[in-house]
Structure formats: C-alpha cells, structure tokens
Design a protein around this motif. Structure first.
Motif, PDB file in Angstrom:
ATOM      1  N   TYR A  70       0.832  -1.200   0.000  1.00  0.00           N
ATOM      2  CA  TYR A  70       0.000   0.000   0.000  1.00  0.00           C
ATOM      3  C   TYR A  70       0.862   1.243   0.000  1.00  0.00           C
ATOM      4  CZ  TYR A  70      -3.384  -3.516   1.169  1.00  0.00           C
ATOM      5  OH  TYR A  70      -4.160  -4.648   1.137  1.00  0.00           O
ATOM      6  N   MET A  71       0.541   2.162  -0.913  1.00  0.00           N
ATOM      7  CA  MET A  71       1.254   3.424  -1.042  1.00  0.00           C
ATOM      8  C   MET A  71       0.249   4.560  -0.873  1.00  0.00           C
ATOM      9  SD  MET A  71       3.690   2.290  -4.235  1.00  0.00           S
ATOM     10  CE  MET A  71       2.332   1.692  -5.216  1.00  0.00           C
ATOM     11  N   ALA A  72       0.733   5.787  -0.784  1.00  0.00           N
ATOM     12  CA  ALA A  72      -0.130   6.941  -0.533  1.00  0.00           C
ATOM     13  C   ALA A  72      -1.220   7.111  -1.593  1.00  0.00           C
ATOM     14  CB  ALA A  72       0.702   8.213  -0.441  1.00  0.00           C
ATOM     15  N   ASN A  73      -0.915   6.835  -2.837  1.00  0.00           N
ATOM     16  CA  ASN A  73      -1.881   7.073  -3.910  1.00  0.00           C
ATOM     17  C   ASN A  73      -2.319   5.821  -4.641  1.00  0.00           C
ATOM     18  OD1 ASN A  73      -1.962   9.907  -3.578  1.00  0.00           O
ATOM     19  ND2 ASN A  73       0.020  10.043  -4.586  1.00  0.00           N
ATOM     20  N   GLY A  74      -2.082   4.687  -4.057  1.00  0.00           N
ATOM     21  CA  GLY A  74      -2.476   3.446  -4.710  1.00  0.00           C
ATOM     22  C   GLY A  74      -1.785   2.262  -4.055  1.00  0.00           C
ATOM     23  N   PHE A  75      -1.764   1.162  -4.762  1.00  0.00           N
ATOM     24  CA  PHE A  75      -1.114  -0.034  -4.239  1.00  0.00           C
ATOM     25  C   PHE A  75      -0.452  -0.782  -5.380  1.00  0.00           C
ATOM     26  CE2 PHE A  75      -5.679  -0.900  -4.708  1.00  0.00           C
ATOM     27  CZ  PHE A  75      -5.672  -1.929  -5.641  1.00  0.00           C
ATOM     28  N   ARG A  76       0.526  -1.609  -5.013  1.00  0.00           N
ATOM     29  CA  ARG A  76       1.238  -2.432  -5.986  1.00  0.00           C
ATOM     30  C   ARG A  76       0.979  -3.887  -5.628  1.00  0.00           C
ATOM     31  NH1 ARG A  76       7.388  -1.780  -5.586  1.00  0.00           N
ATOM     32  NH2 ARG A  76       6.842  -2.835  -3.666  1.00  0.00           N
ATOM     33  N   MET A  77       0.672  -4.678  -6.623  1.00  0.00           N
ATOM     34  CA  MET A  77       0.381  -6.084  -6.401  1.00  0.00           C
ATOM     35  C   MET A  77       1.683  -6.869  -6.254  1.00  0.00           C
ATOM     36  SD  MET A  77      -2.228  -8.583  -8.436  1.00  0.00           S
ATOM     37  CE  MET A  77      -3.547  -7.447  -8.135  1.00  0.00           C
ATOM     38  N   LEU A  78       1.823  -7.549  -5.131  1.00  0.00           N
ATOM     39  CA  LEU A  78       2.986  -8.386  -4.877  1.00  0.00           C
ATOM     40  C   LEU A  78       2.706  -9.832  -5.252  1.00  0.00           C
ATOM     41  CD1 LEU A  78       3.972  -6.979  -1.363  1.00  0.00           C
ATOM     42  CD2 LEU A  78       4.909  -6.341  -3.603  1.00  0.00           C
TER      43      LEU A  78
ATOM     44  N   LEU B 170     -10.675  -6.219  -5.229  1.00  0.00           N
ATOM     45  CA  LEU B 170      -9.671  -5.185  -5.508  1.00  0.00           C
ATOM     46  C   LEU B 170     -10.258  -3.957  -6.190  1.00  0.00           C
ATOM     47  CD1 LEU B 170      -6.516  -7.201  -6.594  1.00  0.00           C
ATOM     48  CD2 LEU B 170      -7.113  -6.264  -4.354  1.00  0.00           C
ATOM     49  N   ASP B 171     -11.260  -4.145  -7.038  1.00  0.00           N
ATOM     50  CA  ASP B 171     -11.846  -2.991  -7.711  1.00  0.00           C
ATOM     51  C   ASP B 171     -12.711  -2.140  -6.783  1.00  0.00           C
ATOM     52  OD1 ASP B 171     -13.858  -4.902  -7.589  1.00  0.00           O
ATOM     53  OD2 ASP B 171     -14.634  -4.477  -9.577  1.00  0.00           O
ATOM     54  N   GLU B 172     -12.950  -2.605  -5.566  1.00  0.00           N
ATOM     55  CA  GLU B 172     -13.711  -1.843  -4.575  1.00  0.00           C
ATOM     56  C   GLU B 172     -12.845  -1.365  -3.411  1.00  0.00           C
ATOM     57  OE1 GLU B 172     -17.194  -3.977  -3.332  1.00  0.00           O
ATOM     58  OE2 GLU B 172     -17.679  -4.537  -5.398  1.00  0.00           O
ATOM     59  N   LEU B 173     -11.562  -1.692  -3.420  1.00  0.00           N
ATOM     60  CA  LEU B 173     -10.656  -1.311  -2.335  1.00  0.00           C
ATOM     61  C   LEU B 173     -10.376   0.189  -2.393  1.00  0.00           C
ATOM     62  CD1 LEU B 173      -8.776  -2.064  -0.002  1.00  0.00           C
ATOM     63  CD2 LEU B 173      -7.020  -2.588  -1.722  1.00  0.00           C
ATOM     64  N   ARG B 174     -10.756   0.921  -1.348  1.00  0.00           N
ATOM     65  CA  ARG B 174     -10.581   2.374  -1.297  1.00  0.00           C
ATOM     66  C   ARG B 174      -9.852   2.856  -0.047  1.00  0.00           C
ATOM     67  NH1 ARG B 174     -12.133   1.281  -5.563  1.00  0.00           N
ATOM     68  NH2 ARG B 174     -13.935   1.960  -6.726  1.00  0.00           N
ATOM     69  N   TYR B 175      -9.773   2.010   0.989  1.00  0.00           N
ATOM     70  CA  TYR B 175      -9.236   2.455   2.274  1.00  0.00           C
ATOM     71  C   TYR B 175      -8.143   1.518   2.753  1.00  0.00           C
ATOM     72  CZ  TYR B 175     -13.711   4.683   1.785  1.00  0.00           C
ATOM     73  OH  TYR B 175     -14.767   5.375   1.265  1.00  0.00           O
ATOM     74  N   TRP B 176      -6.991   2.094   3.144  1.00  0.00           N
ATOM     75  CA  TRP B 176      -5.889   1.315   3.668  1.00  0.00           C
ATOM     76  C   TRP B 176      -4.961   2.213   4.458  1.00  0.00           C
ATOM     77  CZ3 TRP B 176      -6.466   1.901  -1.686  1.00  0.00           C
ATOM     78  CH2 TRP B 176      -5.594   2.799  -2.299  1.00  0.00           C
ATOM     79  N   SER B 177      -4.066   1.586   5.206  1.00  0.00           N
ATOM     80  CA  SER B 177      -3.052   2.304   5.967  1.00  0.00           C
ATOM     81  C   SER B 177      -1.695   2.026   5.338  1.00  0.00           C
ATOM     82  CB  SER B 177      -3.044   1.849   7.421  1.00  0.00           C
ATOM     83  OG  SER B 177      -1.889   2.339   8.086  1.00  0.00           O
ATOM     84  N   VAL B 178      -1.024   3.097   4.932  1.00  0.00           N
ATOM     85  CA  VAL B 178       0.333   2.953   4.396  1.00  0.00           C
ATOM     86  C   VAL B 178       1.269   2.543   5.527  1.00  0.00           C
ATOM     87  CG1 VAL B 178       2.263   4.181   3.323  1.00  0.00           C
ATOM     88  CG2 VAL B 178      -0.077   4.606   2.540  1.00  0.00           C
TER      89      VAL B 178
ATOM     90  N   GLN C  58       0.293  -0.989   6.564  1.00  0.00           N
ATOM     91  CA  GLN C  58       0.217  -1.894   5.413  1.00  0.00           C
ATOM     92  C   GLN C  58      -0.944  -2.867   5.555  1.00  0.00           C
ATOM     93  OE1 GLN C  58       2.269  -2.059   2.330  1.00  0.00           O
ATOM     94  NE2 GLN C  58       2.224   0.036   3.114  1.00  0.00           N
ATOM     95  N   GLU C  59      -2.158  -2.291   5.773  1.00  0.00           N
ATOM     96  CA  GLU C  59      -3.344  -3.139   5.885  1.00  0.00           C
ATOM     97  C   GLU C  59      -4.560  -2.448   5.267  1.00  0.00           C
ATOM     98  OE1 GLU C  59      -3.347  -3.958  10.087  1.00  0.00           O
ATOM     99  OE2 GLU C  59      -4.461  -2.128  10.524  1.00  0.00           O
ATOM    100  N   PRO C  60      -5.465  -3.247   4.674  1.00  0.00           N
ATOM    101  CA  PRO C  60      -6.672  -2.717   4.028  1.00  0.00           C
ATOM    102  C   PRO C  60      -7.864  -2.687   4.977  1.00  0.00           C
ATOM    103  CG  PRO C  60      -6.457  -5.030   3.513  1.00  0.00           C
ATOM    104  CD  PRO C  60      -5.276  -4.670   4.378  1.00  0.00           C
ATOM    105  N   TYR C  61      -8.821  -1.821   4.655  1.00  0.00           N
ATOM    106  CA  TYR C  61     -10.044  -1.697   5.454  1.00  0.00           C
ATOM    107  C   TYR C  61     -11.260  -1.709   4.538  1.00  0.00           C
ATOM    108  CZ  TYR C  61      -6.459  -0.047   8.618  1.00  0.00           C
ATOM    109  OH  TYR C  61      -5.311   0.058   9.356  1.00  0.00           O
ATOM    110  N   ALA C  62     -12.361  -2.254   5.025  1.00  0.00           N
ATOM    111  CA  ALA C  62     -13.574  -2.416   4.235  1.00  0.00           C
ATOM    112  C   ALA C  62     -14.402  -1.134   4.115  1.00  0.00           C
ATOM    113  CB  ALA C  62     -14.444  -3.526   4.825  1.00  0.00           C
ATOM    114  N   SER C  63     -14.228  -0.187   5.041  1.00  0.00           N
ATOM    115  CA  SER C  63     -15.053   1.030   4.998  1.00  0.00           C
ATOM    116  C   SER C  63     -14.292   2.192   5.624  1.00  0.00           C
ATOM    117  CB  SER C  63     -16.348   0.801   5.781  1.00  0.00           C
ATOM    118  OG  SER C  63     -16.070   0.731   7.167  1.00  0.00           O
ATOM    119  N   PRO C  64     -14.762   3.412   5.381  1.00  0.00           N
ATOM    120  CA  PRO C  64     -14.099   4.564   6.006  1.00  0.00           C
ATOM    121  C   PRO C  64     -14.240   4.536   7.529  1.00  0.00           C
ATOM    122  CG  PRO C  64     -16.047   5.279   4.790  1.00  0.00           C
ATOM    123  CD  PRO C  64     -15.830   3.820   4.483  1.00  0.00           C
TER     124      PRO C  64
END
Length: 67
Positions: A14-22, A39-47, A50-56
């Motif tokens: 996870y990066m500030a403006n997007g993410f890279r697939m490992l 992945l097409d619905e992923l909008r929230y994460w912590s740089v 380094q973890e994703p979240y389902a909602s704001p």
C-alpha cells in the motif's frame, strides 16, 4: 485462463496514492473485520500499517486504535 486469480487473496504493498500487487489475486481481507474486499472496490488502507479496510468507518477506528 483469464480467470486464474478468481477467489484468490492478493498480497499488496500500500502506497499513498495506490497499491502495488505483490502476489496476484482478486481480493484482500479487511484487517479489522475480515471481510473480503474485491480489488476494484478497495478504497481504504493504511500505508504505515500496510493493511486494508472495508469502509471509512473501520479505517478511522483502526487509526484511532479502536479495533
């Protein structure tokens, strides 16, 4: 052959403006709720974490340490 990554969890950086697939896949799991996030619905994460979240709401709770 195009659907080889169906129902496979991706690993992302996870990066500030997007993410890279490992590691390829079509979804990730919310770090708090465990919910599957396409992945097409992923909008929230912590740089930083380094973890994703389902909602704001979940991302704010995680940022405040209220898991």
């Amino acid at each position: 052959m195009l659907m080889m990554n169906r129902n496979k969890e991706a690993r992302l950086h996870y990066m500030a403006n997007g993410f890279r697939m490992l590691s390829s896949g079509d979804h990730v799991r919310c770090a708090v709720s465990g919910e599957q996030i396409p992945l097409d619905e992923l909008r929230y994460w912590s740089v930083a974490l380094q973890e994703p979240y389902a909602s704001p709401e979940i991302s704010v709770k995680a940022a405040l340490g209220k898991r």
